[in-house]
Design a protein around this motif. Structure first.
Motif, PDB file in Angstrom:
ATOM      1  N   VAL A 258      25.714  48.249  42.090  1.00  0.00           N
ATOM      2  CA  VAL A 258      26.863  47.401  41.732  1.00  0.00           C
ATOM      3  C   VAL A 258      27.066  46.334  42.810  1.00  0.00           C
ATOM      4  O   VAL A 258      26.999  46.649  44.003  1.00  0.00           O
ATOM      5  CB  VAL A 258      28.124  48.302  41.615  1.00  0.00           C
ATOM      6  CG1 VAL A 258      29.389  47.489  41.538  1.00  0.00           C
ATOM      7  CG2 VAL A 258      27.983  49.225  40.424  1.00  0.00           C
TER       8      VAL A 258
ATOM      9  N   GLY B 299      33.977  56.712  36.022  1.00  0.00           N
ATOM     10  CA  GLY B 299      32.856  56.076  35.333  1.00  0.00           C
ATOM     11  C   GLY B 299      32.413  56.879  34.120  1.00  0.00           C
ATOM     12  O   GLY B 299      31.262  56.832  33.713  1.00  0.00           O
TER      13      GLY B 299
ATOM     14  N   ASP C 255      35.723  52.513  30.370  1.00  0.00           N
ATOM     15  CA  ASP C 255      36.236  51.334  31.104  1.00  0.00           C
ATOM     16  C   ASP C 255      36.454  51.633  32.581  1.00  0.00           C
ATOM     17  O   ASP C 255      36.610  50.725  33.389  1.00  0.00           O
ATOM     18  CB  ASP C 255      37.563  50.867  30.503  1.00  0.00           C
ATOM     19  CG  ASP C 255      37.356  50.216  29.149  1.00  0.00           C
ATOM     20  OD1 ASP C 255      36.201  49.801  28.877  1.00  0.00           O
ATOM     21  OD2 ASP C 255      38.323  50.154  28.370  1.00  0.00           O
TER      22      ASP C 255
ATOM     23  N   SER D  39      34.715  52.277  34.981  1.00  0.00           N
ATOM     24  CA  SER D  39      33.515  52.205  35.811  1.00  0.00           C
ATOM     25  C   SER D  39      33.618  50.946  36.661  1.00  0.00           C
ATOM     26  O   SER D  39      34.211  49.942  36.235  1.00  0.00           O
ATOM     27  CB  SER D  39      32.254  52.195  34.950  1.00  0.00           C
ATOM     28  OG  SER D  39      32.295  51.090  34.103  1.00  0.00           O
ATOM     29  N   ILE D  40      33.049  51.010  37.819  1.00  0.00           N
ATOM     30  CA  ILE D  40      33.169  49.906  38.774  1.00  0.00           C
ATOM     31  C   ILE D  40      32.111  48.855  38.459  1.00  0.00           C
ATOM     32  O   ILE D  40      30.934  49.186  38.281  1.00  0.00           O
ATOM     33  CB  ILE D  40      32.955  50.438  40.211  1.00  0.00           C
ATOM     34  CG1 ILE D  40      34.024  51.470  40.572  1.00  0.00           C
ATOM     35  CG2 ILE D  40      32.901  49.310  41.221  1.00  0.00           C
ATOM     36  CD1 ILE D  40      35.355  50.886  40.914  1.00  0.00           C
ATOM     37  N   THR D  41      32.542  47.595  38.394  1.00  0.00           N
ATOM     38  CA  THR D  41      31.560  46.531  38.162  1.00  0.00           C
ATOM     39  C   THR D  41      31.306  45.707  39.421  1.00  0.00           C
ATOM     40  O   THR D  41      30.299  45.016  39.511  1.00  0.00           O
ATOM     41  CB  THR D  41      32.018  45.594  37.025  1.00  0.00           C
ATOM     42  OG1 THR D  41      33.357  45.177  37.318  1.00  0.00           O
ATOM     43  CG2 THR D  41      31.991  46.307  35.689  1.00  0.00           C
ATOM     44  N   ALA D  42      32.226  45.774  40.383  1.00  0.00           N
ATOM     45  CA  ALA D  42      32.007  45.051  41.651  1.00  0.00           C
ATOM     46  C   ALA D  42      32.912  45.649  42.718  1.00  0.00           C
ATOM     47  O   ALA D  42      33.984  46.167  42.428  1.00  0.00           O
ATOM     48  CB  ALA D  42      32.311  43.563  41.476  1.00  0.00           C
TER      49      ALA D  42
ATOM     50  N   GLU E  24      36.573  46.052  41.215  1.00  0.00           N
ATOM     51  CA  GLU E  24      36.758  45.536  39.846  1.00  0.00           C
ATOM     52  C   GLU E  24      36.277  46.580  38.863  1.00  0.00           C
ATOM     53  O   GLU E  24      35.229  47.192  39.058  1.00  0.00           O
ATOM     54  CB  GLU E  24      35.927  44.276  39.655  1.00  0.00           C
ATOM     55  CG  GLU E  24      36.656  43.023  40.051  1.00  0.00           C
ATOM     56  CD  GLU E  24      35.756  41.790  39.928  1.00  0.00           C
ATOM     57  OE1 GLU E  24      34.906  41.760  39.006  1.00  0.00           O
ATOM     58  OE2 GLU E  24      35.898  40.905  40.782  1.00  0.00           O
ATOM     59  N   LEU E  25      37.050  46.727  37.770  1.00  0.00           N
ATOM     60  CA  LEU E  25      36.702  47.715  36.741  1.00  0.00           C
ATOM     61  C   LEU E  25      36.093  47.043  35.521  1.00  0.00           C
ATOM     62  O   LEU E  25      36.260  45.823  35.319  1.00  0.00           O
ATOM     63  CB  LEU E  25      37.962  48.470  36.310  1.00  0.00           C
ATOM     64  CG  LEU E  25      38.636  49.338  37.365  1.00  0.00           C
ATOM     65  CD1 LEU E  25      39.873  49.998  36.797  1.00  0.00           C
ATOM     66  CD2 LEU E  25      37.676  50.400  37.860  1.00  0.00           C
ATOM     67  N   GLY E  26      35.437  47.862  34.687  1.00  0.00           N
ATOM     68  CA  GLY E  26      34.783  47.364  33.485  1.00  0.00           C
ATOM     69  C   GLY E  26      35.724  46.654  32.533  1.00  0.00           C
ATOM     70  O   GLY E  26      35.322  45.757  31.787  1.00  0.00           O
ATOM     71  N   ASP E  27      37.018  47.046  32.521  1.00  0.00           N
ATOM     72  CA  ASP E  27      37.970  46.398  31.608  1.00  0.00           C
ATOM     73  C   ASP E  27      38.603  45.147  32.223  1.00  0.00           C
ATOM     74  O   ASP E  27      39.569  44.610  31.685  1.00  0.00           O
ATOM     75  CB  ASP E  27      39.063  47.400  31.193  1.00  0.00           C
ATOM     76  CG  ASP E  27      39.853  47.921  32.398  1.00  0.00           C
ATOM     77  OD1 ASP E  27      39.618  47.431  33.520  1.00  0.00           O
ATOM     78  OD2 ASP E  27      40.681  48.828  32.212  1.00  0.00           O
TER      79      ASP E  27
ATOM     80  N   THR F 262      41.506  44.538  38.465  1.00  0.00           N
ATOM     81  CA  THR F 262      41.151  44.595  39.887  1.00  0.00           C
ATOM     82  C   THR F 262      42.145  45.519  40.573  1.00  0.00           C
ATOM     83  O   THR F 262      43.358  45.390  40.373  1.00  0.00           O
ATOM     84  CB  THR F 262      41.224  43.180  40.521  1.00  0.00           C
ATOM     85  OG1 THR F 262      40.290  42.347  39.839  1.00  0.00           O
ATOM     86  CG2 THR F 262      40.866  43.217  41.997  1.00  0.00           C
TER      87      THR F 262
END
Ligand code: FAD
Length: 397
Positions: free
Chosen positions: A111, A172, A203, A205-208, A215-218, A221
């Motif tokens: 990520v 996640g 949703d 899950s961490i995207t950054a 930041e989360l999938g949905d 922040t």
């Protein structure tokens, strides 16, 4: 008089120490363990190291048989044809047989920002670093733990209970995927009682990861002054680097006797082994059993006997929720959860018993080599292997 046999064990964790101790059954076997630290690390205490309730080190003198030589160094290359191991500090060690037991560590998150800003917990050095970061962080700061498996749950619970921290656990997916739904409900309750916010579902899950946020999938922040990464273990690349075949994760590929598919003199055990490309659940429990079986395979070969296939079953898995509460999830022989589980103080006592047992087994094997035994399965693994064989034989549509 029979010739002396040199066995080198690479990695002094649960699997490597168990294997080394068991090999001392024969007086004509010289055993050397190579490990980068002069102390044994009971990794299942690392979340406690972070929380400040355990130092997660044990003297090798207490767990290694007297006859085993310890070389404090790292192996950088295995020369399978020449039967030698190259060491990071220089020099090589020759062997007749090698046991590959380099274990696992953090998975190296993919990520964005995670490698830079998130703290792993899966090795002694990583856990020590995280502890000192937390030491310098106000207790009111937001802490995020990424990963809803046992390591994430235990770390989140330890920090909430021992340090009174505001912890968010980002799963996640589902919390404690291994747990039976009933035990999972209990796990949610325990975490809520400790004040841990649990985010589950696709949703969550961490995207950054950024310096002070995730930041989360949905699209949300969340503020996070300290982000802790527990999502998955990765293995060292020593086997791959040495030209030995591995599974997709980098574990050494072996047959069911734990012998490398490339070289009969190399036998693998623990988290870094993949028998028949169907690896066992990464765990201290399996590592001890696999370490003992790897030693038996080498001893069989020295004696001119046929090594036997590995057979083990998982009776349980357990999770602590701080120092007073635990879940001891009973399992079927095929390593799936039963309805039955122990919770509360009983769950915690059983968890503590199994943590202590994982080290005690090593001590017992050092004193009485050949004594370690474990529950067998006999049924499910042959079925899995047969299904794998059928899949491979099926024509591609
Ligand atoms: C926080 C946490 C909690 C856990 N809780 C549980 C639990 O409750 N129950 C359970 O069963 N399991 C638990 N585990 C998992 C368990 O600790 C591992 O599955 C287990 O340690 C695997 O044992 P191993 O011997 O294969 O490897 P390890 O214990 O990882 O040992 C491998 C050793 O090899 C060394 N090594 C690596 N590369 C080299 C090299 N190139 N040369 C020489 N040496 C090398 C490593 O430094 C290490 O000392 C937990 C893990 C963590 C991190």
């Amino acid at each position: 008089m029979s010739k002396n046999t040199d066995v080198v064990v690479v990695g002094g964790g649960y699997a490597g120490v168990m294997a080394a101790n068991r090999l001392t059954q024969r007086d004509d076997v010289t055993v050397t363990v190579i490990n980068p630290r002069p102390v044994f690390v009971p990794r299942l205490r690392l979340h406690q190291l972070v929380g400040g309730t355990h130092d997660a080190v044990v003297d090798y003198e207490d767990v290694l048989a007297d006859r085993v030589r310890l070389v404090v160094d790292s192996a950088t290359w295995i020369d399978a044809a020449g039967r030698s191991v190259t060491l990071a500090e220089g020099g090589t060690i020759g062997y007749d047989y090698l046991i590959y037991a380099v274990g696992s560590g953090s998975s190296g998150p993919s990520v964005p920002g995670a490698a830079e800003f998130a703290y792993p917990v899966a090795t002694l050095e990583a856990a020590q670093r995280l502890r000192s970061v937390l030491w310098d962080t106000p207790v009111t700061a937001a802490v995020t733990v990424v990963g809803g498996g046992p390591t994430g749950i235990e770390t989140a619970a330890e920090l909430a209970e021992q340090q009174g921290r505001a912890v968010t656990l980002i799963c996640g997916g589902v919390l404690g995927p291994y747990l039976h739904p009933r035990a999972r409900r209990t796990a949610r309750k325990y975490l809520a009682e400790l004040g841990v916010s649990v985010l589950e579902g696709p949703d969550a899950s961490i995207t950054a990861v950024a310096r002070e946020a995730v930041e989360l999938g949905d699209g949300r922040t969340l503020a996070s002054q300290v982000t802790i990464w527990t999502a998955g273990f990765g293995v060292p690349d020593l086997a791959d680097r040495s030209g030995l075949r591995t599974d997709a994760a980098g574990r050494l590929l072996t047959d069911e006797t734990l012998t490398s598919v490339d070289n009969e003199r190399i036998v693998a055990a623990g988290d870094s082994s993949a028998p028949s490309d169907l690896p066992f659940r990464m765990s201290a429990y399996a590592a001890g059993c696999l370490g003992a079986h790897a030693a038996d395979t080498v001893l069989n070969r020295i004696a001119g006997e046929q090594p036997t296939p590995i057979d083990l079953s998982f009776p349980a898995m357990c999770i602590s929720f701080g120092r007073g509460t635990g879940i001891f999830q009973l399992g079927h022989k095929d390593d799936t959860a039963m309805r039955l589980y122990f919770s509360g103080r009983a769950g915690k006592k059983l968890k503590e018993y199994s943590c202590a047992a994982s080290v005690k087994h090593l001590v017992t094997e050092a004193r009485k080599p050949g004594s370690h035994s474990w529950p067998k399965d006999g049924k499910h693994r042959p079925q899995l292997l047969a299904a794998q064989h059928d899949d491979a034989a099926a024509p591609v549509a």
